[in-house]
Design a protein around this motif. Structure first.
Motif, PDB file in Angstrom:
ATOM      1  N   SER A   5     -18.534   1.776  16.053  1.00 33.13           N
ATOM      2  CA  SER A   5     -17.328   2.496  15.642  1.00 33.13           C
ATOM      3  C   SER A   5     -16.082   1.653  15.868  1.00 33.13           C
ATOM      4  N   TRP A   6     -16.044   0.927  16.974  1.00 33.06           N
ATOM      5  CA  TRP A   6     -14.885   0.066  17.257  1.00 33.06           C
ATOM      6  C   TRP A   6     -14.827  -1.072  16.252  1.00 33.06           C
ATOM      7  N   LYS A   7     -15.993  -1.601  15.908  1.00 30.54           N
ATOM      8  CA  LYS A   7     -16.043  -2.665  14.906  1.00 30.54           C
ATOM      9  C   LYS A   7     -15.555  -2.154  13.549  1.00 30.54           C
ATOM     10  N   LEU A   8     -15.936  -0.930  13.211  1.00 35.05           N
ATOM     11  CA  LEU A   8     -15.490  -0.328  11.955  1.00 35.05           C
ATOM     12  C   LEU A   8     -13.971  -0.167  11.959  1.00 35.05           C
ATOM     13  N   LEU A   9     -13.414   0.273  13.080  1.00 34.44           N
ATOM     14  CA  LEU A   9     -11.960   0.424  13.163  1.00 34.44           C
ATOM     15  C   LEU A   9     -11.247  -0.922  13.061  1.00 34.44           C
ATOM     16  N   ALA A  10     -11.819  -1.954  13.632  1.00 36.86           N
ATOM     17  CA  ALA A  10     -11.229  -3.297  13.514  1.00 36.86           C
ATOM     18  C   ALA A  10     -11.303  -3.783  12.068  1.00 36.86           C
ATOM     19  N   GLU A  11     -12.414  -3.501  11.408  1.00 39.07           N
ATOM     20  CA  GLU A  11     -12.566  -3.882  10.002  1.00 39.07           C
ATOM     21  C   GLU A  11     -11.561  -3.113   9.141  1.00 39.07           C
ATOM     22  N   TYR A  12     -11.408  -1.829   9.415  1.00 35.81           N
ATOM     23  CA  TYR A  12     -10.450  -0.999   8.693  1.00 35.81           C
ATOM     24  C   TYR A  12      -9.029  -1.521   8.887  1.00 35.81           C
ATOM     25  N   ASN A  13      -8.697  -1.866  10.115  1.00 28.80           N
ATOM     26  CA  ASN A  13      -7.384  -2.422  10.444  1.00 28.80           C
ATOM     27  C   ASN A  13      -7.104  -3.655   9.587  1.00 28.80           C
ATOM     28  N   SER A  14      -8.026  -4.555   9.549  1.00 32.44           N
ATOM     29  CA  SER A  14      -7.861  -5.792   8.788  1.00 32.44           C
ATOM     30  C   SER A  14      -7.755  -5.507   7.285  1.00 32.44           C
ATOM     31  N   TRP A  15      -8.624  -4.662   6.776  1.00 34.61           N
ATOM     32  CA  TRP A  15      -8.646  -4.301   5.358  1.00 34.61           C
ATOM     33  C   TRP A  15      -7.323  -3.682   4.926  1.00 34.61           C
ATOM     34  N   MET A  16      -6.831  -2.731   5.718  1.00 38.56           N
ATOM     35  CA  MET A  16      -5.579  -2.060   5.367  1.00 38.56           C
ATOM     36  C   MET A  16      -4.389  -3.009   5.463  1.00 38.56           C
ATOM     37  N   ASN A  17      -4.373  -3.867   6.467  1.00 36.48           N
ATOM     38  CA  ASN A  17      -3.279  -4.827   6.567  1.00 36.48           C
ATOM     39  C   ASN A  17      -3.263  -5.763   5.374  1.00 36.48           C
ATOM     40  N   GLU A  18      -4.435  -6.213   4.941  1.00 37.53           N
ATOM     41  CA  GLU A  18      -4.506  -7.066   3.749  1.00 37.53           C
ATOM     42  C   GLU A  18      -3.919  -6.339   2.538  1.00 37.53           C
ATOM     43  N   LYS A  19      -4.276  -5.060   2.368  1.00 35.06           N
ATOM     44  CA  LYS A  19      -3.769  -4.279   1.234  1.00 35.06           C
ATOM     45  C   LYS A  19      -2.249  -4.144   1.308  1.00 35.06           C
ATOM     46  N   LEU A  20      -1.731  -3.824   2.474  1.00 33.99           N
ATOM     47  CA  LEU A  20      -0.283  -3.645   2.628  1.00 33.99           C
ATOM     48  C   LEU A  20       0.474  -4.938   2.372  1.00 33.99           C
ATOM     49  N   TYR A  21       0.014  -6.003   3.001  1.00 30.96           N
ATOM     50  CA  TYR A  21       0.723  -7.273   2.865  1.00 30.96           C
ATOM     51  C   TYR A  21       0.640  -7.807   1.439  1.00 30.96           C
ATOM     52  N   GLU A  22      -0.495  -7.595   0.794  1.00 33.37           N
ATOM     53  CA  GLU A  22      -0.623  -8.017  -0.603  1.00 33.37           C
ATOM     54  C   GLU A  22       0.356  -7.236  -1.480  1.00 33.37           C
ATOM     55  N   ALA A  23       0.487  -5.957  -1.237  1.00 32.73           N
ATOM     56  CA  ALA A  23       1.429  -5.135  -1.999  1.00 32.73           C
ATOM     57  C   ALA A  23       2.867  -5.580  -1.753  1.00 32.73           C
ATOM     58  N   CYS A  24       3.161  -5.962  -0.521  1.00 30.57           N
ATOM     59  CA  CYS A  24       4.523  -6.375  -0.164  1.00 30.57           C
ATOM     60  C   CYS A  24       4.917  -7.708  -0.791  1.00 30.57           C
ATOM     61  N   GLU A  25       3.942  -8.515  -1.160  1.00 30.44           N
ATOM     62  CA  GLU A  25       4.239  -9.820  -1.758  1.00 30.44           C
ATOM     63  C   GLU A  25       5.043  -9.709  -3.043  1.00 30.44           C
ATOM     64  N   SER A  26       4.950  -8.564  -3.719  1.00 27.70           N
ATOM     65  CA  SER A  26       5.675  -8.398  -4.978  1.00 27.70           C
ATOM     66  C   SER A  26       7.140  -8.016  -4.757  1.00 27.70           C
ATOM     67  N   LEU A  27       7.522  -7.747  -3.526  1.00 26.43           N
ATOM     68  CA  LEU A  27       8.897  -7.343  -3.228  1.00 26.43           C
ATOM     69  C   LEU A  27       9.762  -8.542  -2.872  1.00 26.43           C
ATOM     70  N   THR A  28      11.037  -8.430  -3.180  1.00 21.49           N
ATOM     71  CA  THR A  28      11.983  -9.472  -2.777  1.00 21.49           C
ATOM     72  C   THR A  28      12.290  -9.322  -1.292  1.00 21.49           C
ATOM     73  N   ASN A  29      12.876 -10.344  -0.714  1.00 20.51           N
ATOM     74  CA  ASN A  29      13.271 -10.278   0.687  1.00 20.51           C
ATOM     75  C   ASN A  29      14.243  -9.116   0.925  1.00 20.51           C
ATOM     76  N   GLU A  30      15.155  -8.912  -0.021  1.00 14.12           N
ATOM     77  CA  GLU A  30      16.114  -7.804   0.099  1.00 14.12           C
ATOM     78  C   GLU A  30      15.402  -6.461   0.094  1.00 14.12           C
ATOM     79  N   GLU A  31      14.402  -6.326  -0.770  1.00 18.68           N
ATOM     80  CA  GLU A  31      13.645  -5.066  -0.825  1.00 18.68           C
ATOM     81  C   GLU A  31      12.855  -4.841   0.462  1.00 18.68           C
ATOM     82  N   LEU A  32      12.309  -5.912   1.023  1.00 14.61           N
ATOM     83  CA  LEU A  32      11.557  -5.787   2.274  1.00 14.61           C
ATOM     84  C   LEU A  32      12.453  -5.351   3.429  1.00 14.61           C
ATOM     85  N   TRP A  33      13.696  -5.848   3.435  1.00 13.72           N
ATOM     86  CA  TRP A  33      14.621  -5.582   4.542  1.00 13.72           C
ATOM     87  C   TRP A  33      15.510  -4.366   4.311  1.00 13.72           C
TER      88      TRP A  33
END
Length: 177
Positions: A5-33
């Motif tokens: 279960s802990w391994k699954l949560l660590a995998e989920y953490n990594s997966w979700m962070n990848e999704k969020l950061y990938e989505a954020c790549e399309s934003l400008t620095n001004e939009e991020l801040w």
């Protein structure tokens, strides 16, 4: 909870962070801040907070498990002083740090034994108040905290027209026969 279960949560953490950061790549620095009136102001402010909190908790775990070589890279990282501290002004630096943290979390969780989960972790919070809790309870908090704030970022992204798609842990839970 079992180790899987802990391994699954660590995998989920990594997966979700990848999704969020990938989505954020399309934003400008001004939009991020841009101050979007979220608890930590902006998208990048919230992402920085998650990284700050993860760093604080991982360093606490490291101080309680000094023999654990997988947490050794934390020895070179300064302890954040505030929960709203900006670790990285630039998105690329924060992205690389997040990837490193996620790898560290996965590697560390992979090595946690059942006996470790009942170990008592002693630490001081940001105000210096001492606490002692079981590692398993703190891991629940650790992963829940990340999920909570990633949900905020997901909402902020949705408000600017970016839907990151499925965010449910269920997506990573294997089907059973």
């Amino acid at each position: 909870m079992k180790r899987e279960s802990w391994k699954l949560l660590a995998e989920y953490n990594s997966w979700m962070n990848e999704k969020l950061y990938e989505a954020c790549e399309s934003l400008t620095n001004e939009e991020l801040w841009e101050n979007r009136r979220a608890f930590f102001g902006s998208i990048i402010g919230t992402l920085n907070h998650i990284a700050v909190a993860d760093t604080i908790w991982l360093k606490r775990f490291r101080s309680n498990f000094p023999f654990c070589a997988t947490l050794e890279p934390l020895d070179r990282i300064l302890q954040p002083e505030r929960l709203d501290q900006t670790l990285f002004e630039g998105f690329q630096g924060l992205t690389q740090y997040r990837k490193n943290l996620d790898h560290l979390i996965s590697t560390w969780v992979d090595g946690i034994g059942e006996d470790d989960l009942v170990s008592i972790v002693r630490y001081k919070n940001m105000r210096g108040i001492e606490s002692s809790r079981k590692l398993a309870s703190l891991l629940l908090h650790f992963f829940n905290h990340q999920t909570h704030h990633r949900g905020q970022v997901s909402n902020l992204l949705y408000q600017v027209g970016i839907d990151i798609g499925v965010t449910d842990l269920l997506a990573l839970t294997p089907e059973e026969d």
